[in-house]
Write a protein that holds these residues in place. Structure first.
Motif, PDB file in Angstrom:
ATOM      1  N   LEU A  25       0.831  -1.205   0.000  1.00  0.00           N
ATOM      2  CA  LEU A  25       0.000   0.000   0.000  1.00  0.00           C
ATOM      3  C   LEU A  25       0.865   1.254   0.000  1.00  0.00           C
ATOM      4  N   ASN A  26       0.557   2.179  -0.930  1.00  0.00           N
ATOM      5  CA  ASN A  26       1.278   3.447  -1.033  1.00  0.00           C
ATOM      6  C   ASN A  26       0.279   4.588  -0.878  1.00  0.00           C
ATOM      7  N   ASP A  27       0.381   5.309   0.243  1.00  0.00           N
ATOM      8  CA  ASP A  27      -0.495   6.443   0.519  1.00  0.00           C
ATOM      9  C   ASP A  27       0.231   7.725   0.114  1.00  0.00           C
ATOM     10  N   ASP A  28      -0.222   8.345  -0.977  1.00  0.00           N
ATOM     11  CA  ASP A  28       0.450   9.543  -1.494  1.00  0.00           C
ATOM     12  C   ASP A  28      -0.605  10.459  -2.110  1.00  0.00           C
ATOM     13  N   VAL A  29      -1.021  11.467  -1.357  1.00  0.00           N
ATOM     14  CA  VAL A  29      -2.032  12.416  -1.811  1.00  0.00           C
ATOM     15  C   VAL A  29      -1.391  13.795  -1.913  1.00  0.00           C
ATOM     16  N   GLY A  30      -1.441  14.387  -3.098  1.00  0.00           N
ATOM     17  CA  GLY A  30      -0.863  15.709  -3.331  1.00  0.00           C
ATOM     18  C   GLY A  30      -1.924  16.794  -3.276  1.00  0.00           C
ATOM     19  N   VAL A  31      -1.539  17.965  -2.731  1.00  0.00           N
ATOM     20  CA  VAL A  31      -2.453  19.102  -2.635  1.00  0.00           C
ATOM     21  C   VAL A  31      -1.756  20.317  -3.246  1.00  0.00           C
ATOM     22  N   GLY A  66      -9.959  34.187  -4.216  1.00  0.00           N
ATOM     23  CA  GLY A  66     -10.198  32.845  -3.725  1.00  0.00           C
ATOM     24  C   GLY A  66      -8.985  31.971  -3.921  1.00  0.00           C
ATOM     25  N   ALA A  67      -9.199  30.672  -3.727  1.00  0.00           N
ATOM     26  CA  ALA A  67      -8.120  29.704  -3.906  1.00  0.00           C
ATOM     27  C   ALA A  67      -8.678  28.484  -4.616  1.00  0.00           C
ATOM     28  N   GLY A  68      -7.948  28.009  -5.588  1.00  0.00           N
ATOM     29  CA  GLY A  68      -8.296  26.763  -6.266  1.00  0.00           C
ATOM     30  C   GLY A  68      -7.412  25.656  -5.730  1.00  0.00           C
ATOM     31  N   ILE A  69      -8.016  24.613  -5.172  1.00  0.00           N
ATOM     32  CA  ILE A  69      -7.276  23.509  -4.563  1.00  0.00           C
ATOM     33  C   ILE A  69      -7.440  22.272  -5.432  1.00  0.00           C
ATOM     34  N   THR A  70      -6.324  21.704  -5.850  1.00  0.00           N
ATOM     35  CA  THR A  70      -6.317  20.481  -6.648  1.00  0.00           C
ATOM     36  C   THR A  70      -5.798  19.337  -5.787  1.00  0.00           C
ATOM     37  N   VAL A  71      -6.617  18.298  -5.645  1.00  0.00           N
ATOM     38  CA  VAL A  71      -6.238  17.106  -4.884  1.00  0.00           C
ATOM     39  C   VAL A  71      -5.948  15.993  -5.886  1.00  0.00           C
ATOM     40  N   THR A  72      -4.760  15.400  -5.792  1.00  0.00           N
ATOM     41  CA  THR A  72      -4.349  14.337  -6.708  1.00  0.00           C
ATOM     42  C   THR A  72      -3.949  13.101  -5.921  1.00  0.00           C
ATOM     43  N   ASN A  73      -4.439  11.957  -6.347  1.00  0.00           N
ATOM     44  CA  ASN A  73      -4.100  10.689  -5.708  1.00  0.00           C
ATOM     45  C   ASN A  73      -2.927  10.058  -6.452  1.00  0.00           C
ATOM     46  N   PHE A  74      -1.726  10.209  -5.886  1.00  0.00           N
ATOM     47  CA  PHE A  74      -0.523   9.607  -6.464  1.00  0.00           C
ATOM     48  C   PHE A  74      -0.302   8.184  -5.955  1.00  0.00           C
ATOM     49  N   GLY A  75      -1.142   7.717  -5.018  1.00  0.00           N
ATOM     50  CA  GLY A  75      -0.973   6.388  -4.446  1.00  0.00           C
ATOM     51  C   GLY A  75      -1.465   5.300  -5.385  1.00  0.00           C
ATOM     52  N   ASN A  76      -1.500   4.070  -4.875  1.00  0.00           N
ATOM     53  CA  ASN A  76      -1.904   2.929  -5.703  1.00  0.00           C
ATOM     54  C   ASN A  76      -3.228   2.323  -5.265  1.00  0.00           C
ATOM     55  N   ALA A  77      -3.977   3.033  -4.410  1.00  0.00           N
ATOM     56  CA  ALA A  77      -5.303   2.581  -3.992  1.00  0.00           C
ATOM     57  C   ALA A  77      -6.242   3.778  -3.956  1.00  0.00           C
ATOM     58  N   PRO A 129      -6.593   5.938  -8.123  1.00  0.00           N
ATOM     59  CA  PRO A 129      -5.176   6.233  -8.348  1.00  0.00           C
ATOM     60  C   PRO A 129      -4.955   6.946  -9.671  1.00  0.00           C
ATOM     61  N   GLY A 130      -4.148   8.037  -9.628  1.00  0.00           N
ATOM     62  CA  GLY A 130      -3.850   8.800 -10.827  1.00  0.00           C
ATOM     63  C   GLY A 130      -4.855   9.876 -11.166  1.00  0.00           C
ATOM     64  N   GLU A 131      -5.970   9.959 -10.441  1.00  0.00           N
ATOM     65  CA  GLU A 131      -6.979  10.959 -10.740  1.00  0.00           C
ATOM     66  C   GLU A 131      -6.795  12.216  -9.896  1.00  0.00           C
ATOM     67  N   SER A 132      -7.332  13.349 -10.398  1.00  0.00           N
ATOM     68  CA  SER A 132      -7.288  14.637  -9.703  1.00  0.00           C
ATOM     69  C   SER A 132      -8.682  15.227  -9.644  1.00  0.00           C
ATOM     70  N   GLN A 133      -8.901  16.075  -8.650  1.00  0.00           N
ATOM     71  CA  GLN A 133     -10.163  16.786  -8.524  1.00  0.00           C
ATOM     72  C   GLN A 133      -9.900  18.194  -7.999  1.00  0.00           C
ATOM     73  N   GLN A 134     -10.543  19.187  -8.607  1.00  0.00           N
ATOM     74  CA  GLN A 134     -10.374  20.578  -8.200  1.00  0.00           C
ATOM     75  C   GLN A 134     -11.631  21.107  -7.539  1.00  0.00           C
ATOM     76  N   VAL A 135     -11.431  21.950  -6.527  1.00  0.00           N
ATOM     77  CA  VAL A 135     -12.530  22.695  -5.918  1.00  0.00           C
ATOM     78  C   VAL A 135     -12.061  24.131  -5.723  1.00  0.00           C
ATOM     79  N   THR A 136     -13.009  25.054  -5.638  1.00  0.00           N
ATOM     80  CA  THR A 136     -12.708  26.465  -5.447  1.00  0.00           C
ATOM     81  C   THR A 136     -13.334  26.934  -4.139  1.00  0.00           C
ATOM     82  N   VAL A 137     -12.587  27.701  -3.356  1.00  0.00           N
ATOM     83  CA  VAL A 137     -13.116  28.242  -2.108  1.00  0.00           C
ATOM     84  C   VAL A 137     -13.007  29.763  -2.135  1.00  0.00           C
TER      85      VAL A 137
END
Length: 523
Positions: free
Chosen positions: A241-247, A295-306, A337-345
């Motif tokens: 298991l590889n837990d790697d979440v980028g912000v 505002g701020a745009g936050i991009t969350v990316t799952n770099f892990g393998n689950a 894994p490998g997907e990204s999602q953006q939200v705006t605050v």
């Protein structure tokens, strides 16, 4: 006497021969019956599916009387696989085709026999046989499965494609992964038509990393109505298991368009590392010190393998409490894994000078988080031109001087260039000048060349483009041209010291805003 004995022996031999001849003649039936042909449907029988053998029975035209067709059967040695009885009468020369349905449960080559029995008007029964060879194909469903992304301790997707190769439907199929846990290890199919296929999705959780056997069991009801089981197994590699979440946080400005994207690939990777990304929309506001806040745009990316689940963005103040505005923001239910999602605050109501953006999520039945600090009010750079020298030669004007950074933060990607208007335009050899990065309280020299209508022009536009606090800016500074005593433009050189009184005034006007900056630099 000898002759009498010879005659007696000859007579005895003739009697014996006549007796044998009578037996042979008596063995010939009056009803002469044959099986002239056999056909099989379907052409390729499958195990467990019904197979129809059609036998054509003929009563010879030379038969003494009509006969009743008592029975047609398909036998395997002493075992009767299927039969048809009481089939009616056959007249001499007549044929009758009789279908017999059998079910062969085992695949492979089979040597069978078709048997027909008739009885004539005198009660005499005759049985004839015809050999039948069949090749029986497998009647079990075919199962192919994909499970190459298993991760130890976390649910991972797997897929199974089950196919029915038979000519009859299979019912009540249950496909199960054996010896492994997960949210979905078993799926069912009510009916799978002949020749049809169906894909099934599973969610599996391996206990440990490394090579592991993976077994798939398929239970089903055959066309004959019996329950059967097919089992397949192969070895798969289970990853650790590889837990790697980028912000990534991107400052946004009022009036910009919003783009929210979900997906992996290069765009997601670039965004999470702080590269390009979508442009986001947010309503702006002002802080207590009067500075406009975006505002701020936050991009969350799952770099892990689950996959991670229940992804929520929580802006927290320096004291650890949740910022009341914008509050908690739902990002997505699941991020593969490998997907990204953006939200705006919207940060217009936040009074704090800093925040911590905390991304909370579930992974392997545990609550986890990724944290990224964020400064709302950052030091900004500000540019000013000083030490300007203007040299006029006909309609060519040369400008040289220094660009100073009189702000609190650095300026990056600085480009100084001559602007174009009704009376001035950039000219060779120095239309623009790249200065790069200028730190706070520092300066950098530049040189520019312009083509100017000296009769009508009163100034030369100089454009300064730079980036500060992640914002790209362009400022235009109108540099006055030197003028003669009568007020007309004239050639010559205007420096910081010397020239006419107007020239000296120009030098002071340009340099006064940065006197403090120069004093600080040379202390």
């Amino acid at each position: 006497m000898a002759r009498t004995r010879s005659i007696a022996l000859i007579l005895a031999a003739l009697v014996v021969c006549s007796l044998f001849a009578g037996v042979a003649l008596g063995a010939i039936p009056d009803n002469r019956v044959t099986i002239t042909d056999t056909t099989v449907s379907p052409d390729t029988p499958t195990a467990g599916a019904p197979t129809t053998v059609s036998a054509t029975v003929r009563l010879s035209a030379g038969s003494a009387s009509a006969a009743s067709l008592d029975r047609v059967a398909v036998v395997d040695g002493e075992e009767t696989l299927g039969e048809a009885t009481a089939l009616g009468a056959l007249s001499p020369g007549e044929t009758l085709t009789v279908p017999v349905t059998v079910r062969l449960m085992e695949p492979g080559a089979r040597n069978l026999t078709v048997v027909a029995t008739v009885t004539d008007a005198g009660g005499e029964t005759t049985t004839v046989r015809r050999p039948l060879s069949l090749a029986i194909e497998s009647g079990t469903p075919q199962v192919e499965y994909e499970a190459n992304s298993l991760v130890a301790g976390a649910d991972a997707p797997a897929s199974v494609t089950v196919s029915n190769p038979t000519t009859a439907p299979l019912r009540d199929l249950t496909v199960s992964f054996v010896g492994i846990e997960g949210e979905r290890t078993q799926r069912t199919v009510a009916t799978l038509a002949a020749g049809a296929s169906q894909s099934l999705n599973f969610s599996l959780r391996a206990a440990a990393a490394g090579e592991r056997p993976l077994q798939v069991e398929t239970n089903y009801t055959t066309a004959a109505g019996t329950r059967a089981t097919a089992v397949g197994e192969r070895v798969v590699e289970v990853e650790t298991l590889n837990d790697d979440v980028g912000v990534r946080i991107e400052r946004t400005q009022p009036g910009q368009a919003t783009t929210t994207t979900t997906g992996g690939g290069l765009s997601g990777l670039t965004g999470a590392l702080g590269g390009g990304g979508g442009v986001l929309q947010s309503s702006g506001g002002e802080s207590e010190d009067g500075e406009e806040r975006s505002g701020a745009g936050i991009t969350v990316t799952n770099f892990g393998n689950a996959a991670i689940d229940q992804v929520v963005l929580v802006p927290r103040l320096p004291n650890g409490s949740v910022a009341p505005e914008p509050g908690r923001v739902a990002v997505t239910d699941t991020l593969a894994p490998g997907e990204s999602q953006q939200v705006t605050v919207d940060l217009s109501a936040v009074q704090s000078r800093s925040l911590r953006f905390v991304v909370e999520y579930e992974l392997a039945d545990e609550s986890r988080e990724a944290v990224r600090p964020y400064q709302l009010d950052r030091d900004r750079g500000a540019v000013s031109l000083t030490g300007l020298n203007i040299s006029v030669d006909g309609d060519r004007v040369s400008l040289s001087g220094n660009l100073g950074n009189v702000g609190d933060g650095e300026v990056r990607g600085v480009v100084v260039r001559v602007g174009a208007d009704k009376y001035a335009a950039p000219a060779y050899p120095q239309r623009d000048y790249f200065l790069g990065t200028v730190a706070a309280s520092e300066f950098a020299p530049f040189e520019l060349t312009a083509q100017v209508d000296m009769v009508n022009a009163t100034s030369v536009p100089v454009l300064v483009t730079y980036t500060t606090a992640d914002e790209r800016r362009t400022e235009t500074i109108e540099v006055p041209l030197p003028r003669g005593a009568d007020g007309s433009n004239r050639g010559g050189t205007l420096g910081l010291v010397g020239g006419t009184v107007r020239g000296a005034a120009l030098g002071l006007l340009v340099t006064l805003p940065v006197v403090g900056f120069a004093i600080r630099r040379y202390r």
